[in-house]
Design an enzyme around this catalytic site. Structure first.
Site, PDB file in Angstrom:
ATOM      1  CG  HIS A 151      45.721 145.825 -65.853  1.00 13.31           C
ATOM      2  ND1 HIS A 151      44.604 145.848 -66.662  1.00 13.31           N
ATOM      3  CD2 HIS A 151      46.037 147.114 -65.616  1.00 13.31           C
ATOM      4  CE1 HIS A 151      44.272 147.107 -66.902  1.00 13.31           C
ATOM      5  NE2 HIS A 151      45.126 147.906 -66.275  1.00 13.31           N
TER       6      HIS A 151
ATOM      7  CG  HIS B 281      41.466 145.674 -68.983  1.00 19.85           C
ATOM      8  ND1 HIS B 281      41.482 145.192 -67.694  1.00 19.85           N
ATOM      9  CD2 HIS B 281      40.411 146.522 -69.053  1.00 19.85           C
ATOM     10  CE1 HIS B 281      40.492 145.731 -67.006  1.00 19.85           C
ATOM     11  NE2 HIS B 281      39.816 146.531 -67.798  1.00 19.85           N
TER      12      HIS B 281
END
Lengths: 173, 823
Positions: free
Chosen positions: A103, A122
């Protein structure tokens, strides 16, 4: 404590460069990658066959820090203790993954109980027993997994990666 | 084995590639992206002067770099008829997302139709007409002529009630100000269509009538308020999954600044876990209330806060209605509205009562009240930002529940101020510009039930897929298939007939109870299987498109590629239909009626924007001015153009003047809505008759009804079926294993789902993924709605039985906990 968790201790908000991450992994010092081939004009890049370790180096469910296809690309070898798809070795249970979150490139840490890689950036979660499938998260690809080969001496070689590594537009720079 | 692309190298964006402003067309947050395009025979180099990022790409880039894109951000598409490379990458300079991409938005490029890479081949390219027993491609002229001729037979100047219309009202995607205006001008301007509905609900109504009636528009804050607040109060919302980058880029920084978090949700979501990770468990309070008891909780909080004197007396005196009842309870207002004390009395609920109804400890309610409203030790007012979404919007007693939440914001003076706001989080972006819908009435007609009862003759559908996303869907599909099949059979029986004869045959069939269905969409949807005419639309990026996000931030998405085939923007399809209707009506000697369909000579979507948004909002905003504002855009309402820049409004009601209800005094009203149990018909009985709560909602990976995701390998590999999260002990009782396919069934229908073991799920409380093509959750939602026809999805009960062991497509899946763990 695994190297991956130490990465978190370094500080989640610190945006480390890949090279610094790889250098922090003690195990990588034992591995001498051959000179990676430069990307050539073909559909797949030409991967180096790098020895990442020996079957004897691996303890069940303890990640071994490696780097592939070069020192700037940190990863792990895992002996899961049960055969999985893509697993190699006598028990078919050895797998290898990139530890840069696909990501945003944060260093993943290994949860030995769940056998998942977890992202402190995250909160994404990848399943090491399911080919690095993103159990939950923000990445638009599953965790890059190494193509592994084990020779007669038990040496484990990586010979490819099945997804694009974070932070590079060619897996072999 | 998990899906892998085996893409290990991507073309490098050259330094001279075209760069376009793009706002993600999926969720309400509207993250900024840039679309780069360049000729297919060129590519950049790793040297800094040879690539668009100006960095050395022969080196590993650091975490959070802006100089990387994943294979899902890349594609080959057509631009002005030529093949080009396309990269759509998150914009590091956009204040909304600061370079973060979500699992939805970061797949925008991959989710474009490409005839080179084979993605999204499901996108429609040409109009199609039911002919020779199937759908045949045809020209726009032919398709629109048939639609106009059949439609003209059932409408008249003074009675358009046999034309039923389902039309999106959202921004982003294929919506936006251009397209809501195009459709709105046709159906609410040229016509006054009363029997209409919106994309996600069975009537043409607001999802938040009460807050508007109280004077408080539902998107009143700025995202930075999460970073400036003392407490974040989340209700029926799961922002880490469904507004991901709002959570990551604004809520998390707020939490790191010290904000506490109160979360009202019966289910432990990944949002709860992430908040605990960031704030520590001691600073996060989840109120896991019994499903549907939010109103009792809010009224108890309101009572306790008022009794403690933790209210903003000056704000109440200056900005809210002084008196008793301003608006009595009636058929259009499910609760009376008026002054603070009046509402306080009507809502009064003791801690003991509230705790009993909600099934949570009194102490937790007290703690929540303290975190929300108790002044700080130095006497300073506590700032609290409140955000809510489908948990209460599609929950029990919508009007009163939303009103009760806004009561707390008003009482504590937390609206219109830094670190405050009481806002819905939203689903899509917004982009609404239409003539008045006043003629629709309130309550608005319950369209889906009218169709089930045999009403309506012609149905125009604009990007709605009731088959996947309506309630009472089992019955709706059964009736809809039957009625539209009557028309298909009539058309089949007249193969080879003239247009006039064919129209006669269709009209005969619809007069006998059939329904003529026209479907405007980007794909051949599930309800589109019932259609007689299919019209292909384009999406954001295939046209220029304007929308606003959840803090009213308006941006222009620049067209960066061609649409598929002859697909068009919805506004231009609406214009074409208006022109066809004008022609047909004039031919039929109905000149006066035909005249109503003038005014659609738009050559582009920009013309529609100027005719709609520009002309109706002070003539300030133009494409050029918006383009110059880039991915940060301007927050609406736009009030001026000065020094080469559009001037917007950071947050609404900063002056303490509340006007959303249209009252001249500009005073906000409180809502006097007492708790009254499960309000919608059939809910209590269903709860008492079935074993499992079938709570339902979204996951982060599946956008909306999966219309593009169903053709995306990464997503369909992860969830070939909708999951249903079940407690392992419940699984044991039902003899279920992970991945098993189960049937969920009750008094109104049945659907299927894949078992996902979930330790954190409470016993007998499941959560099923909504909107899936391979298991429509709406099949088991009963027809019960509130007085204003708001659906009640969340309060659904059913039984569960096993259909089969895990199907082959799910055997390789991860069924592990979705919650992040630090180690």
């Amino acid at each position: 404590m695994s190297r991956c968790s130490k990465m978190v201790d370094v500080g989640r908000r610190q945006f480390l460069r890949g090279g610094a991450l790889a250098a922090a992994g003690a195990a990588t010092a034992t591995v001498l990658p051959v000179q990676p081939a430069k990307a050539a004009g073909m559909a797949m890049v030409d991967y180096p066959a790098n020895r990442l370790g020996n079957v004897a180096d691996l303890k069940p469910n303890e990640p071994l820090d490696v780097a592939y296809p070069d020192d700037d690309a940190p990863g792990v070898l895992l002996k899961l203790g049960k055969a999985v798809e893509g697993g190699v070795g006598p028990e078919g249970d050895i797998v290898g993954f990139s530890t840069m979150c696909p990501h945003q490139g944060f260093p993943l840490s290994y949860n030995a109980e769940r056998r998942t890689m977890n992202c402190p950036g995250h909160y994404s979660v990848f399943d090491c027993e399911a080919g690095g499938q993103q159990t939950w998260g923000h990445a638009t690809q599953n965790l890059p997994q190494y193509t592994l080969r084990v020779d007669d001496k038990g040496d484990i070689y990586a010979e490819g990666v099945d997804e694009l590594l974070y932070g590079r537009l060619s897996n072999v720079l | 084995m998990a899906y892998k692309r085996h893409v290990d190298r991507l073309p490098i964006i050259p330094a001279d590639a075209k760069k376009h402003n793009v706002t993600c067309h999926y969720c309400i947050v509207g993250c900024g992206y840039n679309a780069y395009t360049w000729p297919v025979n060129k590519q950049g180099g790793t040297e800094p002067d040879k690539n668009a990022f100006g960095v050395d790409l022969s080196q590993q880039q650091s975490a959070q770099t802006g100089a990387w894109y994943s294979p899902s951000m890349y594609n080959v598409v057509k631009q002005d008829g030529k093949d080009v490379h396309l990269v759509i990458r998150p914009d590091p300079n956009c204040v909304v997302n600061s370079g973060l991409g979500s699992v939805r938005g970061a797949r925008m490029a991959e989710n474009r139709r490409s005839d080179q890479t084979g993605t999204q081949q499901q996108r429609l390219k040409e109009p199609m007409v039911w002919r020779y027993g199937t759908w045949q491609p045809t020209s726009w002229d032919d398709a629109l002529d048939l639609v106009a001729r059949v439609t003209a037979r059932v409408i008249d100047k003074d009675n358009e009630n046999d034309l039923f219309v389902a039309m999106f009202d959202h921004g982003g995607s294929a919506g936006g100000y251009e397209n809501t205006w195009g459709t709105g001008k046709l159906y609410f301007g040229s016509m006054k269509v009363k029997n209409c509905r919106i994309h996600n609900r069975p009537a043409y109504n607001s999802e938040v009538h009460s807050t508007r009636d109280m004077g408080v528009g539902e998107l009143n804050y700025a995202y930075e308020d999460y970073e400036l607040t003392d407490t974040i109060f989340l209700v029926g919302a799961n922002p880490l999954e469904t507004q991901s980058n709002l959570f990551l880029n604004h809520m998390v920084p707020g939490i790191r600044n010290g904000a506490k978090v109160v979360i009202v949700d019966p289910r432990r979501t990944v949002t709860v876990n992430a908040c605990e990770t960031e704030a520590g468990k001691e600073n996060v309070l989840q109120l896991a209330i019994k499903s549907g008891t939010d109103l009792a909780l809010f009224n108890t909080l309101f009572t306790h806060i008022a009794d403690q004197g933790w209210v903003d007396k000056d704000f109440i005196a200056n900005s809210t209605f002084q008196g008793d009842v301003a608006q009595a309870e009636d058929g259009a207002h499910p609760a009376a509205l008026g002054g603070f004390e009046m509402a306080r009395e009507a809502c009064r609920m003791s801690l003991a009562e509230g705790a009993e109804i909600c099934g949570i400890p009194e102490a937790d309610i007290v703690k929540a009240a303290e975190w929300i409203a108790k002044p700080k030790d130095d006497g300073a007012r506590r700032k609290c930002v409140t955000a809510y979404e489908k948990g209460i919007i599609w929950g029990n007693d919508n009007y009163r529940t939303v009103g009760a939440l806004v009561n707390i914001g008003l009482a504590t003076g937390n609206i219109g101020r830094e670190g405050g706001g009481v806002c819905r989080l939203g689903g899509h972006q917004e982009g609404y510009m239409r003539p008045s819908d006043g003629h629709v009435g309130r309550p608005a007609p319950y369209i889906d039930q009218l169709i089930i009862s045999g009403q309506g003759k012609v149905h125009h559908i604009w990007a709605n897929d009731h088959y996947k996303t309506t309630l009472n869907a089992s019955e709706f599909k059964r009736v809809y298939n039957k009625r539209t099949n009557m028309v298909k059979e009539a058309m089949d029986a007249r193969a080879g007939a003239t247009r006039e004869e064919l129209v006669d045959a269709i009209v005969e069939a619809i007069n006998a109870g059939g329904l003529f269905s026209v479907n405007v969409d980007i794909i051949h949807s599930q309800i589109g299987q019932a259609a007689h005419v299919i019209l292909p639309a384009v999406e954001s990026g295939e046209m220029n498109l304007t929308s606003m996000n959840g803090e009213r931030r308006m941006r222009l998405v620049e067209k960066y590629m061609d649409g598929p085939g002859s697909a068009k923007p919805d506004c231009l399809i609406a214009a074409g239909l208006a022109q066809a209707l004008e022609r047909v009506l004039r031919e039929g000697g109905r000149a006066e009626y035909a005249d109503q369909f003038k005014g659609y000579d738009w050559a582009s979507e920009e013309d529609a924007f100027m005719d709609g948004y520009h002309a109706n909002t002070g003539e300030i905003v133009t494409y050029d001015r918006l383009r110059a504002m880039g991915n940060n855009g301007v927050q609406e309402p736009v009030v001026d153009f000065k020094d080469g820049k559009l001037v917007g409004t950071k947050r609404l009601y900063a002056d303490g003047q509340f006007d959303r209800h249209g009252r001249d005094d500009k005073k906000a009203l409180f809502c006097a809505g007492a708790w009254r149990g499960l309000q919608a018909p059939g809910k209590t009985q269903q709860r008492d008759s079935y074993a499992f709560l079938i709570n339902n909602g979204r996951s982060n990976i599946n956008w909306q009804n999966w219309f593009l995701d169903q053709d995306n390998d990464f997503v369909s590999d992860r969830y070939p079926f909708p999951f249903i999260e079940i407690n392992p002990e419940d699984m044991a009782e039902l003899d279920l294993k992970e991945g098993d396919l189960v049937e969920v069934y009750n008094d109104v229908g049945a659907t299927q789902a894949m078992v996902y073991p979930t330790e954190t799920a409470r016993r007998k409380e499941t959560f099923m993924l909504f909107g899936a093509p391979s298991g429509t959750q709406g099949n088991v939602i009963n027809a019960g709605v509130n007085e204003l026809v708001l659906p009640n999805y969340k309060q659904t009960w059913a039984n569960i039985r096993k259909i089969s062991d895990a199907p082959a497509s799910v055997k390789h899946l991860s069924f592990k906990p979705k919650e992040y763990t630090p180690a």
